[in-house]
Scaffold this motif. Sequence first.
Motif, PDB file in Angstrom:
ATOM      1  N   ALA A 181       0.846  -1.206   0.000  1.00  0.00           N
ATOM      2  CA  ALA A 181       0.000   0.000   0.000  1.00  0.00           C
ATOM      3  C   ALA A 181       0.878   1.252   0.000  1.00  0.00           C
ATOM      4  N   PRO A 182       1.506   1.571  -1.134  1.00  0.00           N
ATOM      5  CA  PRO A 182       2.408   2.738  -1.173  1.00  0.00           C
ATOM      6  C   PRO A 182       1.703   4.047  -0.845  1.00  0.00           C
TER       7      PRO A 182
ATOM      8  N   THR B 280       2.169   2.888  12.319  1.00  0.00           N
ATOM      9  CA  THR B 280       0.751   3.215  12.183  1.00  0.00           C
ATOM     10  C   THR B 280       0.177   2.651  10.888  1.00  0.00           C
ATOM     11  N   ALA B 281       0.937   2.736   9.798  1.00  0.00           N
ATOM     12  CA  ALA B 281       0.459   2.174   8.532  1.00  0.00           C
ATOM     13  C   ALA B 281       0.311   0.661   8.635  1.00  0.00           C
ATOM     14  N   ALA B 282       1.243   0.006   9.316  1.00  0.00           N
ATOM     15  CA  ALA B 282       1.157  -1.454   9.488  1.00  0.00           C
ATOM     16  C   ALA B 282      -0.105  -1.838  10.250  1.00  0.00           C
TER      17      ALA B 282
ATOM     18  N   PRO C 194      -6.399   2.925  -4.467  1.00  0.00           N
ATOM     19  CA  PRO C 194      -5.111   3.615  -4.344  1.00  0.00           C
ATOM     20  C   PRO C 194      -4.778   4.435  -5.585  1.00  0.00           C
ATOM     21  N   GLN C 195      -4.205   5.603  -5.335  1.00  0.00           N
ATOM     22  CA  GLN C 195      -3.701   6.444  -6.416  1.00  0.00           C
ATOM     23  C   GLN C 195      -2.189   6.282  -6.502  1.00  0.00           C
ATOM     24  N   GLU C 196      -1.656   6.567  -7.675  1.00  0.00           N
ATOM     25  CA  GLU C 196      -0.219   6.440  -7.874  1.00  0.00           C
ATOM     26  C   GLU C 196       0.517   7.479  -7.040  1.00  0.00           C
ATOM     27  N   VAL C 197       1.558   7.042  -6.368  1.00  0.00           N
ATOM     28  CA  VAL C 197       2.367   7.939  -5.546  1.00  0.00           C
ATOM     29  C   VAL C 197       3.434   8.577  -6.422  1.00  0.00           C
TER      30      VAL C 197
ATOM     31  N   ALA D 297       2.678   6.621   2.345  1.00  0.00           N
ATOM     32  CA  ALA D 297       3.071   7.960   1.898  1.00  0.00           C
ATOM     33  C   ALA D 297       2.110   9.035   2.378  1.00  0.00           C
ATOM     34  N   MET D 298       1.026   8.646   3.028  1.00  0.00           N
ATOM     35  CA  MET D 298       0.027   9.590   3.515  1.00  0.00           C
ATOM     36  C   MET D 298       0.627  10.475   4.605  1.00  0.00           C
ATOM     37  N   LYS D 299       0.208  11.731   4.643  1.00  0.00           N
ATOM     38  CA  LYS D 299       0.738  12.669   5.628  1.00  0.00           C
ATOM     39  C   LYS D 299       0.470  12.160   7.045  1.00  0.00           C
ATOM     40  N   GLY D 300       1.515  12.172   7.856  1.00  0.00           N
ATOM     41  CA  GLY D 300       1.381  11.772   9.244  1.00  0.00           C
ATOM     42  C   GLY D 300       1.524  10.291   9.497  1.00  0.00           C
ATOM     43  N   ALA D 301       1.471   9.467   8.446  1.00  0.00           N
ATOM     44  CA  ALA D 301       1.573   8.015   8.624  1.00  0.00           C
ATOM     45  C   ALA D 301       3.032   7.589   8.667  1.00  0.00           C
TER      46      ALA D 301
END
Length: 397
Positions: free
Chosen positions: A221-222, A234-236, A338-341, A226-230
Amino acid sequence: MPTTKPNVYAGIDTHAKTHHVAVIDELGRHLDDHEFPTTAQGLTAIYAFLVSFGTLIRVGIEGTASYGAGVTALLRSYDITVREVIRPNRQARRNGKSDPIDAYAAAKTVAADDTLPIPKLLNGPIDTIRVLLKTRHSAVKARTTAIRQIRSFLVTAPYRVREAYEHESARQLITGILKATPRHDDVFLSTLQLLARRHETLATEEADIEATLAPMITTIAPALIAMKGAKTVTAAQLLITLGENAERIHSKAAFAALCGVSPIPASSGKTNRMRLNRGGDRQANRALHTIALNRMSNDGRTRSYVAKRVGEGKTKREIIRCLKRYIANEVYRHVTRPQEVPAIDDLRPLRQSKKITLQTIAEEFGVWPMKVSTIERGKSRDDEFASRYRKFLLNAA
């Protein structure tokens, strides 16, 4: 004339060594039940037993994330609809308790309710992330216990030892104890060094696990990491909450409820109000809370939003609740659609080729050099800043 196969439902009461399977027809009549071992041959026999009675509509399984994980995965591999059945509480067991009773109860429950939750898929990459994250949590707890023990022992330590390490920060305390050279008969200080080495070993374990987790999450889940604050942890946790088959969560509102950030009606009579949802996955709720606090400290848009809501009379707690719901919606979108990072790996080589320092960039955009560095290294994400930064570099002489 060929006879039509009857529709049947099944329930499975799972245990460590055996599973008890019961089958009923559409009218809820008991057809048969049997106990099978939890071996590969036993699981295959369960499938053969289930399909021998007719067209299998649904199977209700207790403990799909524990003892029932293997049989759940097997049945799903045969495209059989599986639902998770919550074990009944003791007050509901008026007819007694036995494996056949529980298996038949699961079958009746799944026959009567087609909205039961879809089980999580296990044994995939996200399940590996779950195992790693749980291992990290245990290391964090053990490391915290070690530093607490050191401080507790120092309270009653000999005066010379207590005075040497009084008012030390955790980092200074560990470093100081490890540098000390105890006498051969100084068992007390030697014990403190044993705890300090344990603390350092566990800290290394935490760092190693995070280093392993980061590329795994980036692959799965790129957009989420890459989300702000993550961050990695926390992403895991949010990935684990969503599970391998995120499609089982049918909407962003359902995910918000799963994370405990959806309001619950609490109205009665003339009172019309909502209250905080205290249910759901509390670890996911904590991850959303951490992201919200990170954004409140480091994200300009979030700080502007907070200032606006404060002006409207909202408290900090209420503002954080609003942010957590917004972040939950964002997480759900990043995983399901998901959108491309955007790539940022060209920024640092481009800056270095033009011999521009981080300090120069920081002064140009009015930010700290660390922010520029973290964006260049992919440790944080700010697409708008990265776009302006790239444009500046391309136009620089």
